[in-house]
Structure formats: C-alpha cells, structure tokens
Design a protein around this motif. Structure first.
Motif, PDB file in Angstrom:
ATOM      1  N   CYS A 250      -2.189  33.929  30.406  1.00 14.10           N
ATOM      2  CA  CYS A 250      -1.987  32.834  31.348  1.00 14.10           C
ATOM      3  C   CYS A 250      -2.717  33.195  32.639  1.00 14.10           C
ATOM      4  O   CYS A 250      -3.404  34.209  32.709  1.00 14.10           O
ATOM      5  CB  CYS A 250      -0.497  32.638  31.610  1.00 14.10           C
ATOM      6  N   HIS A 257       0.214  35.758  25.715  1.00 17.16           N
ATOM      7  CA  HIS A 257       1.540  35.210  25.412  1.00 17.16           C
ATOM      8  C   HIS A 257       1.698  34.884  23.929  1.00 17.16           C
ATOM      9  O   HIS A 257       0.783  34.331  23.306  1.00 17.16           O
ATOM     10  CB  HIS A 257       1.766  33.925  26.213  1.00 17.16           C
ATOM     11  N   CYS A 311       7.490  36.406  32.563  1.00 14.23           N
ATOM     12  CA  CYS A 311       6.189  36.390  33.237  1.00 14.23           C
ATOM     13  C   CYS A 311       6.293  35.558  34.513  1.00 14.23           C
ATOM     14  O   CYS A 311       7.088  34.622  34.595  1.00 14.23           O
ATOM     15  CB  CYS A 311       5.147  35.795  32.293  1.00 14.23           C
ATOM     16  N   CYS A 313       4.454  33.388  35.435  1.00 18.66           N
ATOM     17  CA  CYS A 313       4.064  32.001  35.174  1.00 18.66           C
ATOM     18  C   CYS A 313       5.266  31.164  34.753  1.00 18.66           C
ATOM     19  O   CYS A 313       5.153  29.947  34.606  1.00 18.66           O
ATOM     20  CB  CYS A 313       2.996  31.945  34.079  1.00 18.66           C
TER      21      CYS A 313
END
Ligand SMILES: [Zn+2]
Length: 431
Positions: A250, A257, A311, A313
């Motif tokens: 990402c 991922h 994460c 993100c």
C-alpha cells in the motif's frame, strides 16, 4: 475497489477465512484426485477441520507433488480450461496450471485490488514492461487487472529502453510495472538522451522479481539508486503462478498486503510447524476461490517474515516482508545462515561490478562453499579488498571472490531455455 474485509478486525478476517476454507475442502474432496487420495491415505475427515489452526492436521503439498501428479491436481475437465500457464518444475518438466473462465475473473479481481492497494485508480495508465505471453501468468494478470479496475494499460513488454521511453513520452502513462533493475536501464537511457526523468509524468513503479527493501522496510541499494535519479514511488509486489494471488504494498510501503478472500498463509519452519511471530520461515499457502487447480498447504519455497500489526493505511491484513531467499538456496557458511539475495545486495553497492554469478558447492567434508565470480572493467587488488571488506562488515563472513571474464559470466547466466538471468548456480546436490 478496495474490499471491506481488508479493514475488518482480525477475528472477522479469521472467521471469514475459515468459512472459505470449509468450502475449499469440500471442493477438493469432490474434484481433486490428488487431495481425495491424500485425505483418504491420511484418514483425514474434512468435517473436523474447523479453524485455520486445524490445517496443521493436513500434510503439506510440495513442488515435487505438482510435478509428479500434475493431472491429479486439475479439478476440471479439459474443455473448461481457457488459459494454459506453466511453471518450471524442480524435476525438469514444466507444471501445467489450467485456468478456467472463472479463474481468469479471479485473477483479474486479484490484480485490480492489488493495483488499488498501490494507489492506482481509474484515471491512471499503466505501462507494462514484462512479458505477457510465453505461458506466463503475471503479464496476463496485470492486463486483466487494469481492465477490471478501469485503468488503461500499454503492453510494451520487457526490455528495449528506447521503445519504453518512446511510449512513455507519447502516451503519458502514470505507473509502470517492471523489474527494479530495469528501472536503472531506463534511467541510464534517459540521461544519455536528455529526457527529463522527473517531468516524465510517471508517479510510481510496481516492482516485481527483486526486493526493494531491507527487512525493516528501509530502501535497499537498488531502490536508493533508482530514487536518487528518479523521484517516483516504488511499490513491491510479490506473486507466483502457484498462488494465483499477489501481495502488493500500500502507500505505506511496508510489505505486501494479504487478500483474505483469495489466500490463506502459514509461515512454517523446517519441521512444518508454525514459526514464532516475527520469525522467518517458509511461506505456505492455500488458495481460495480457484476452480482449475486449487492448492492446499502448498510450500512455496520462499523464506519470508510476516507482519501482523495493523498497517497505518487502516488495513488489518497480514503483510509479507521482502523475500529473504529461496529455501533451496539456503547456505550454511562458517556457522552463519545466509541467502543469495543478501550477497546480491552487497555486490550492487559497487558500480564497478558489471556482472556477477554466485556458485555454490559442497567441499570435501560436505559443508557449503561459496565462490562469487565478478566482472569489472579494471580489476585491481584494492577494489577486490574493498569488496571483501564490505562482505565482512555486512555478512560477518567472507566467501571466495574472484575476477572473471564478463562474457564467461554472461554465458553462465543465460543457459538454454532460461526465462531470466541465473544469478546463482547451485552445484551442491549433484553427486
Ligand atoms: Zn497498508
């Protein structure tokens, strides 16, 4: 395009995967001659597999199994196979992966959500710098994924910097897909032809085949070299034909991922036991949603480290760090365990090294020996010394290093039928 399950909690992801696993086990027990036999030989009642941990009761599948029983793995009649993909088998003959219509849809979905993970959107145009034919899966996956995502794609194929730049300047792609070392060739060409790299319109590169980062996700020498000249984002993607699935970074660029609806992963030690969290081990995968040739607990041969913390993100899915090496190429050298990519990294630090090849052998007492042949323009004792010192500093051991002829090394690197340059010649298992 980003699936909600990637943001679900760990527990939800786990339950979701168990549901998918149950469906897979039923499917294999009905359609796969190989797994039907495996379940019956090992007296495995699939109804007793009710968690991801229960998978440990099922023996793992190896590359040799695929080669020896290739037909038994295929779950559909021949007339349902649309695309024929092969991988090079460890025993010599290629292994066929037959993809059905639904597998191609799955592959498109996999790549579309992987692109989306790296920030590629509908307004982007991707220039594909890898092969799409030759029975490869990757190039086709990229094409199908871009189409599914609604992005544009320019299929230039691998190599030929001149053609790549011609296409970049003419069609203004925003992303490229390439082997990272090829980006160095593009940079070199641009510099020689006064092309303004940082006004080329390229935002990022999705990189395959070679690691971009160290295990702590800091840039390695190769990606530092790229970024010094060309200020683009570098995203690593890791995939294989057997997995039918990609692990793509990402925007945080901290490992690829996992897509929970497509693949189950385990990281196993030499005894097929799960490694402790934070330890490296062999990536072992179970494909989800594959119709033609699904795999259960397949040992990929790649040594990796998994990262489980959330994460930045926002995704809760597991991330895979850069591949540490091939299990087969593990070297025990003077009490240290090492893998060839660590040596590639050190050699990449020297601009003088034009080509190299690593030869592994067993010595007379049966332990591993390493001989690195390097080609340079002007061989000097001081250069050899500084390479040796760098090895000692980085690896704490010093393999044998000698100068060799560039042509000789290139001959070793490109044996007949090879799809990519051979960087490691392993003579250890020959009598
Ligand atoms: Zn992330």
């Amino acid at each position: 395009m980003i699936p909600e399950i990637e943001y679900a909690s760990k527990a939800e992801i786990n339950n979701f995967q168990v549901g998918k696993l149950k469906v897979l086990l039923q499917y294999l027990n009905t359609n796969s001659a190989f797994y039907k036999r495996l379940f019956s030989t090992h007296k495995i009642d699939i109804s007793t597999i009710n968690s991801l941990e229960d998978l440990a009761a099922i023996p793992t599948t190896t590359k040799d199994d695929l080669q020896q029983y290739n037909d038994d793995f295929i779950c559909v009649p021949k007339n349902k196979i649309v695309d024929y993909v092969t991988t090079s088998g460890t025993l010599g003959d290629p292994v066929l992966f037959g993809l059905t219509d639904s597998d191609l849809d799955r592959l498109a979905y996999n790549e579309a959500i992987s692109f989306a993970c790296a920030g590629v959107g509908q307004d982007d145009v991707i220039q594909l710098m890898t092969t799409i034919d030759r029975r490869f899966m990757a190039g086709l996956a990229y094409f199908l994924g871009a189409r599914k995502l609604g992005a544009g794609i320019i299929r230039v194929g691998n190599g030929i910097p001149e053609l790549q730049w011609d296409s970049i300047l003419k069609f203004k792609p925003t992303y490229i897909i390439a082997v990272p070392s090829f980006l160095l060739k593009l940079i070199e060409y641009a510099k020689q032809h006064n092309i303004d790299l940082n006004n080329s319109g390229i935002k990022g590169a999705i990189c395959i085949g070679e690691p971009l980062r160290a295990q702590d996700f800091s840039l390695n020498t190769l990606s530092k070299k790229i970024k010094e000249s060309w200020n683009i984002e570098l995203y690593s993607t890791y995939a294989s034909t057997e997995m039918n699935t990609a692990f793509t970074e990402c925007e945080q660029q901290k490992g690829g991922h996992q897509h929970p609806e497509l693949i189950i992963t385990e990281i196993l030690d030499d005894n097929n036991q799960p490694v402790a969290k934070g330890e490296s081990g062999e990536l072992t995968i179970t494909t989800l949603g594959v119709e033609g040739m699904p795999l259960l607990r397949f040992k990929t041969g790649d040594i990796v480290k998994a990262h489980y913390e959330k994460c930045e993100c926002g995704r809760n899915t597991m991330r895979l760090g850069p591949v540490i090496g091939r299990k087969k190429q593990m070297i025990k050298y003077k009490g240290t365990t090492l893998y060839p990519p660590a040596m590639h990294n050190i050699l990449n630090d020297f601009n003088e090294v034009e080509a190299f090849v690593i030869e592994l052998s067993h010595n007379s007492i049966g332990t591993d020996e390493i001989l690195i042949k390097i080609a340079v323009n002007t061989p000097t004792e001081s250069l050899l010394q500084s390479i040796k010192n760098h090895f000692r500093a980085k690896l704490r051991v010093l393999p044998k290093i000698e100068f060799s002829d560039k042509k000789e090394i290139q001959k070793l690197q490109f044996p007949k039928m090879s799809r990519k340059p051979v960087m490691v010649i392993d003579n250890r298992n020959q009598a």
